[in-house]
Enzyme design. Structure first.
Site, PDB file in Angstrom:
ATOM      1  N   CYS A 114       0.808  -1.223   0.000  1.00 32.60           N
ATOM      2  CA  CYS A 114       0.000   0.000   0.000  1.00 32.60           C
ATOM      3  C   CYS A 114       0.841   1.274   0.000  1.00 32.60           C
ATOM      4  CB  CYS A 114      -0.958   0.006   1.186  1.00 32.60           C
ATOM      5  SG  CYS A 114      -2.170  -1.329   1.140  1.00 32.60           S
ATOM      6  N   HIS A 251      -3.228   7.518   2.059  1.00 27.41           N
ATOM      7  CA  HIS A 251      -3.616   6.210   1.541  1.00 27.41           C
ATOM      8  C   HIS A 251      -5.007   5.897   2.056  1.00 27.41           C
ATOM      9  CE1 HIS A 251      -3.912   2.040   0.704  1.00 27.41           C
ATOM     10  NE2 HIS A 251      -3.672   1.641   1.939  1.00 27.41           N
ATOM     11  N   ASN A 281      -9.958   0.122  -0.429  1.00 30.53           N
ATOM     12  CA  ASN A 281      -8.497   0.172  -0.365  1.00 30.53           C
ATOM     13  C   ASN A 281      -7.946  -0.407  -1.667  1.00 30.53           C
ATOM     14  OD1 ASN A 281      -5.768  -0.213   0.106  1.00 30.53           O
ATOM     15  ND2 ASN A 281      -6.025  -1.065   2.157  1.00 30.53           N
TER      16      ASN A 281
END
Length: 324
Positions: A114, A251, A281
């Site tokens: 990520c 993020h 996500n």
């Protein structure tokens, strides 16, 4: 005078198929309320059969090149952040390079889960500032739907597919925090946490792709502290602060983590760009996707200071400050 990596344009791409919480609730033991309360996610996009990470990345790159109004042939560096490549090798970045009709320069993948886009941005920035390359495509692209266990309600509700890209151009600036471009980047990792968020497969270990596994409470416990520490590093390096930045583009993992991080740093809620509700996500794609949303809706404008941060498996984490 110093060389800065100036953002010329951004773009993104999302697969057509949208999977809502209600659809997931019809398949597994969960509910829209349960997902929204714990994550802030309402829907996510899922790649079609035969739609690969490279396809998403190429579409996002084309959009970024169009927004920047530059010839693809002017690109001499492509850095692609992804944990879901088309193949073990070659790098998905070379498929993107070929798909764009670029047959010169360098292209490679970078894997920091990520944190992948922040790592890719920092890598491209350092190459441009060194004079090795002149113009870069920095891409985050993922098809996490391919590595999810769709029977695990603690993980399958969290992730989505997508891609986002920036065009960076090496330009001479004054060398102050008033410059346009990437002002500072800070990267961190700590492998002691590698078993808290991982995929249980790989060519060397199991010869299979595997599925994503996560200790959610452990990730949440570490996330806010790690994120805020690396952002403080960015503020100290530039003399900027929560008060002087214009936008915070984190993020998009979980709304509770984002809210807690912003609160700890005293970043005003109206400065936070949130897209986790519509994208889920998307790992390395989440920051450039959110950037593109905020640019297209008119929030992020030329001259604005934008703070980026991410944390991912490993753990890896990082921050960047960019003057648009």
């Amino acid at each position: 005078m110093t060389i800065r990596s100036v953002v010329l344009g951004c773009g993104s791409y999302l697969p057509q198929r949208v999977v809502t919480n209600a659809e997931l609730a019809s398949r597994i033991e969960t509910s829209d309320d349960w997902i929204v309360q714990r994550t802030g996610i309402r829907e996510r996009h899922v790649a079609a059969e035969g739609e690969f990470t490279s396809h998403l990345a190429i579409n996002a790159a084309r959009a970024a090149l169009a927004a920047a109004d530059v010839d693809p042939q002017s690109i001499d560096l492509i850095v692609l952040g992804t944990s879901t490549p088309d193949n073990t090798f070659p790098a998905t970045a070379v498929a993107v390079q070929d798909g764009l009709g670029i047959h010169h320069g360098a292209a490679f993948d970078l894997q920091a889960v990520c944190s992948g886009f922040v790592y890719a941005l920092a890598t491209a920035d350092n190459f441009l500032r060194s004079g090795s390359f002149k113009r870069a495509l920095v891409i985050g692209a993922e098809t996490f739907s391919r590595i999810l266990d769709w029977n695990d309600r603690t993980t399958c509700v969290l992730f989505g597919d997508g891609a986002g890209a920036l065009v960076l151009d090496a330009q001479r600036q004054d060398g102050t925090s008033a410059d346009r471009g990437v002002l500072t980047t800070h990267l961190r990792s700590d492998g002691r946490h590698k078993a808290k968020l991982y995929v249980d497969g790989g060519p060397s270990s199991t010869q299979t792709v595997g599925h994503l596994r996560m200790e959610g409470r452990e990730v949440f416990k570490h996330a806010v502290g790690m994120i805020t520490d690396v952002i403080v590093d960015a503020f100290e390096a530039t003399g900027l602060s929560a008060e002087t930045i214009d936008w915070f583009v984190p993020h998009q993992a979980n709304k509770r983590i984002i809210d807690a991080s912003a609160h700890k740093l005293h970043i005003a809620p109206e400065k936070v760009v949130l897209t986790v509700d519509r994208h889920g996500n998307t790992s390395a794609a989440s920051i450039p996707l959110a950037l593109d949303v905020a640019v297209k809706d008119g929030r992020i404008k030329k001259g604005d200071v934008v703070l980026l941060e991410a944390m991912g498996g490993g753990f890896t984490w990082g921050s960047a400050l960019v003057r648009w």
